[in-house]
Scaffold this motif. Structure first.
Motif, PDB file in Angstrom:
ATOM      1  N   LEU A  74      14.642 -20.173  -9.165  1.00 46.53           N
ATOM      2  CA  LEU A  74      13.795 -19.637  -8.107  1.00 46.53           C
ATOM      3  C   LEU A  74      13.030 -18.434  -8.642  1.00 46.53           C
ATOM      4  N   GLU A  75      11.713 -18.445  -8.455  1.00 50.19           N
ATOM      5  CA  GLU A  75      10.868 -17.326  -8.861  1.00 50.19           C
ATOM      6  C   GLU A  75      10.163 -16.771  -7.622  1.00 50.19           C
ATOM      7  N   ILE A  76      10.326 -15.460  -7.373  1.00 48.23           N
ATOM      8  CA  ILE A  76       9.687 -14.799  -6.243  1.00 48.23           C
ATOM      9  C   ILE A  76       8.714 -13.755  -6.773  1.00 48.23           C
ATOM     10  N   SER A  77       7.436 -13.914  -6.447  1.00 45.50           N
ATOM     11  CA  SER A  77       6.412 -12.942  -6.849  1.00 45.50           C
ATOM     12  C   SER A  77       6.238 -11.910  -5.732  1.00 45.50           C
ATOM     13  N   MET A  78       6.248 -10.624  -6.109  1.00 44.87           N
ATOM     14  CA  MET A  78       6.068  -9.545  -5.151  1.00 44.87           C
ATOM     15  C   MET A  78       4.607  -9.455  -4.723  1.00 44.87           C
ATOM     16  N   PRO A  79       4.349  -8.994  -3.513  1.00 45.82           N
ATOM     17  CA  PRO A  79       2.962  -8.887  -3.036  1.00 45.82           C
ATOM     18  C   PRO A  79       2.174  -7.853  -3.839  1.00 45.82           C
ATOM     19  N   THR A  80       1.020  -8.239  -4.335  1.00 43.79           N
ATOM     20  CA  THR A  80       0.206  -7.339  -5.162  1.00 43.79           C
ATOM     21  C   THR A  80      -0.629  -6.379  -4.318  1.00 43.79           C
ATOM     22  N   GLU A  81      -0.955  -6.783  -3.082  1.00 44.77           N
ATOM     23  CA  GLU A  81      -1.775  -5.903  -2.247  1.00 44.77           C
ATOM     24  C   GLU A  81      -0.977  -4.726  -1.686  1.00 44.77           C
ATOM     25  N   HIS A  82       0.359  -4.865  -1.670  1.00 48.47           N
ATOM     26  CA  HIS A  82       1.235  -3.781  -1.218  1.00 48.47           C
ATOM     27  C   HIS A  82       2.400  -3.652  -2.209  1.00 48.47           C
ATOM     28  N   PRO A  83       2.183  -3.014  -3.370  1.00 48.03           N
ATOM     29  CA  PRO A  83       3.254  -2.890  -4.368  1.00 48.03           C
ATOM     30  C   PRO A  83       4.454  -2.136  -3.795  1.00 48.03           C
ATOM     31  N   LEU A  84       5.641  -2.551  -4.223  1.00 48.65           N
ATOM     32  CA  LEU A  84       6.879  -1.933  -3.771  1.00 48.65           C
ATOM     33  C   LEU A  84       7.493  -1.129  -4.910  1.00 48.65           C
ATOM     34  N   SER A  85       7.801   0.129  -4.642  1.00 49.42           N
ATOM     35  CA  SER A  85       8.325   1.010  -5.686  1.00 49.42           C
ATOM     36  C   SER A  85       9.776   0.712  -6.026  1.00 49.42           C
ATOM     37  N   VAL A  99      14.285  -9.353 -13.803  1.00 54.88           N
ATOM     38  CA  VAL A  99      13.280  -8.577 -13.077  1.00 54.88           C
ATOM     39  C   VAL A  99      12.118  -8.261 -14.008  1.00 54.88           C
ATOM     40  N   SER A 100      10.917  -8.647 -13.621  1.00 56.93           N
ATOM     41  CA  SER A 100       9.717  -8.401 -14.421  1.00 56.93           C
ATOM     42  C   SER A 100       8.868  -7.322 -13.758  1.00 56.93           C
ATOM     43  N   LYS A 101       8.308  -6.424 -14.576  1.00 55.35           N
ATOM     44  CA  LYS A 101       7.474  -5.339 -14.069  1.00 55.35           C
ATOM     45  C   LYS A 101       6.073  -5.434 -14.655  1.00 55.35           C
ATOM     46  N   SER A 102       5.135  -4.811 -13.957  1.00 54.90           N
ATOM     47  CA  SER A 102       3.755  -4.779 -14.439  1.00 54.90           C
ATOM     48  C   SER A 102       3.125  -3.430 -14.103  1.00 54.90           C
ATOM     49  N   LYS A 103       2.071  -3.093 -14.834  1.00 57.19           N
ATOM     50  CA  LYS A 103       1.364  -1.826 -14.655  1.00 57.19           C
ATOM     51  C   LYS A 103       0.558  -1.876 -13.358  1.00 57.19           C
ATOM     52  N   LEU A 104       0.561  -0.765 -12.632  1.00 60.99           N
ATOM     53  CA  LEU A 104      -0.174  -0.697 -11.381  1.00 60.99           C
ATOM     54  C   LEU A 104      -1.587  -0.179 -11.623  1.00 60.99           C
ATOM     55  N   ALA A 105      -2.555  -0.793 -10.956  1.00 56.31           N
ATOM     56  CA  ALA A 105      -3.936  -0.317 -11.065  1.00 56.31           C
ATOM     57  C   ALA A 105      -4.076   1.054 -10.407  1.00 56.31           C
ATOM     58  N   LYS A 106      -3.318   1.273  -9.335  1.00 55.11           N
ATOM     59  CA  LYS A 106      -3.324   2.554  -8.630  1.00 55.11           C
ATOM     60  C   LYS A 106      -1.890   3.040  -8.494  1.00 55.11           C
ATOM     61  N   PRO A 107      -1.522   4.169  -9.089  1.00 54.56           N
ATOM     62  CA  PRO A 107      -0.143   4.664  -9.020  1.00 54.56           C
ATOM     63  C   PRO A 107       0.324   4.901  -7.584  1.00 54.56           C
ATOM     64  N   LEU A 108       1.623   4.790  -7.387  1.00 57.46           N
ATOM     65  CA  LEU A 108       2.229   5.025  -6.083  1.00 57.46           C
ATOM     66  C   LEU A 108       2.925   6.371  -6.069  1.00 57.46           C
ATOM     67  N   GLU A 109       2.987   6.990  -4.874  1.00 53.12           N
ATOM     68  CA  GLU A 109       3.727   8.227  -4.687  1.00 53.12           C
ATOM     69  C   GLU A 109       5.020   7.898  -3.957  1.00 53.12           C
ATOM     70  N   SER A 110       6.158   8.286  -4.535  1.00 59.54           N
ATOM     71  CA  SER A 110       7.456   8.017  -3.921  1.00 59.54           C
ATOM     72  C   SER A 110       8.391   9.193  -4.149  1.00 59.54           C
ATOM     73  N   HIS A 111       8.800   9.857  -3.048  1.00 65.12           N
ATOM     74  CA  HIS A 111       9.726  10.986  -3.111  1.00 65.12           C
ATOM     75  C   HIS A 111       9.244  12.075  -4.074  1.00 65.12           C
ATOM     76  N   GLY A 112       7.949  12.337  -4.015  1.00 58.54           N
ATOM     77  CA  GLY A 112       7.396  13.415  -4.818  1.00 58.54           C
ATOM     78  C   GLY A 112       7.108  13.064  -6.262  1.00 58.54           C
ATOM     79  N   ARG A 113       7.299  11.824  -6.675  1.00 53.98           N
ATOM     80  CA  ARG A 113       6.998  11.449  -8.060  1.00 53.98           C
ATOM     81  C   ARG A 113       6.033  10.277  -8.085  1.00 53.98           C
ATOM     82  N   GLN A 114       5.329  10.143  -9.189  1.00 52.60           N
ATOM     83  CA  GLN A 114       4.299   9.123  -9.334  1.00 52.60           C
ATOM     84  C   GLN A 114       4.858   7.876 -10.004  1.00 52.60           C
TER      85      GLN A 114
END
Length: 263
Positions: A74-85, A99-114
């Motif tokens: 089973l392969e589940i792709s995460m939504p690209t329009e709303h990246p999850l940190s 678990v596969s990761k990819s570079k974000l076009a726009k960084p996310l802010e989470s708990h004070g870190r990018q």
């Protein structure tokens, strides 16, 4: 009415009843067939709530659709329009998770870190287990932070069988139409109450409680002072009466003494 006519009416009624029964059976079979097909795709459901702006644990439910093959991947792709940190899969016995990761076009802010990269795909591969015919398996994942500006998240899923067949559950939902291969959709509920509002409410309740206690303390103090005052007045009255009695006894004693001396 003649016997022949009665028999004809009876035969007509029997035929009509048989036709109605056949139509009902066909309709019921069609409903069961369609509902079975609609319920057989890969789906996602939250454990509890999936509130906007919060975190949630969800289950990807994978039923086996084939009578002669077993699901092994089973392969589940995460939504690209709303990246999850944060994407944390829970271990499932008999399955290896990647678990596969990819570079974000726009960084996310989470708990004070990018956050500059996020999970793009989670893959479960059979490792001593599989989903056989007539069975299903759930794959739990912790997700967050859920978006605040969306009502749902769409995940694309690929289901692979041991006969090399791959079923692609990737079609986004469309209003008024059910896709043939619908993607798993996670519905997001209203955001939880604001913690600041809750703190303010708690603070106000504490102030009200303190005010009530102060008022009760003041009333108790006034009552105590009143009781003390009443006690002091009673004591003064008693002492006054005792003084009068003592004085009266003294006068009587003096009179009697004077009479004895006169005698």
């Amino acid at each position: 009415m003649s016997a022949t006519r009665v028999q004809n009416v009876s035969r007509t009624s029997s035929r009509a009843a048989a036709r109605a029964t056949a139509v009902t059976a066909i309709a019921a079979s069609a409903v069961l067939l369609l509902s079975g097909t609609a319920a057989a795709h890969v789906s996602v459901q939250p454990q509890g709530e999936a509130a906007k702006g919060g975190y949630a644990t969800v289950n990807f439910k994978v039923p086996n659709e084939r009578d002669d093959a077993s699901t092994v991947k089973l392969e589940i792709s995460m939504p690209t329009e709303h990246p999850l940190s944060s994407v944390l899969p829970q271990p499932v016995p008999g399955w290896k998770v990647t678990v596969s990761k990819s570079k974000l076009a726009k960084p996310l802010e989470s708990h004070g870190r990018q956050i500059t990269e996020a999970v793009s795909k989670v893959t479960w591969t059979a490792d001593g287990s599989k989903i056989g015919p007539g069975q299903f398996q759930q794959f739990p994942v912790s997700l967050g932070q859920l978006p605040e500006n969306a009502d749902q998240l769409v995940f694309k899923a690929l289901q692979t069988y041991d006969n090399k067949e791959v079923v692609r559950w990737i079609e986004a939902p469309q209003e008024g139409a059910e896709p043939e291969s619908p993607a798993p959709v996670l519905e997001l509920s209203a955001p939880a109450d604001d913690h600041h509002a809750e703190d303010a409410k708690d603070g106000k309740a504490a102030e009200d409680t303190k005010g009530t206690k102060d008022a009760q303390g003041s009333a108790h103090g006034e009552k105590s002072a009143s009781a003390s005052s009443d006690g002091s007045d009673s004591t003064a009255r008693i002492l006054a009466v005792v003084g009068i009695l003592v004085g009266a006894v003294g006068v009587a004693f003096g009179v009697l003494s004077g009479r004895r001396r006169s005698s």
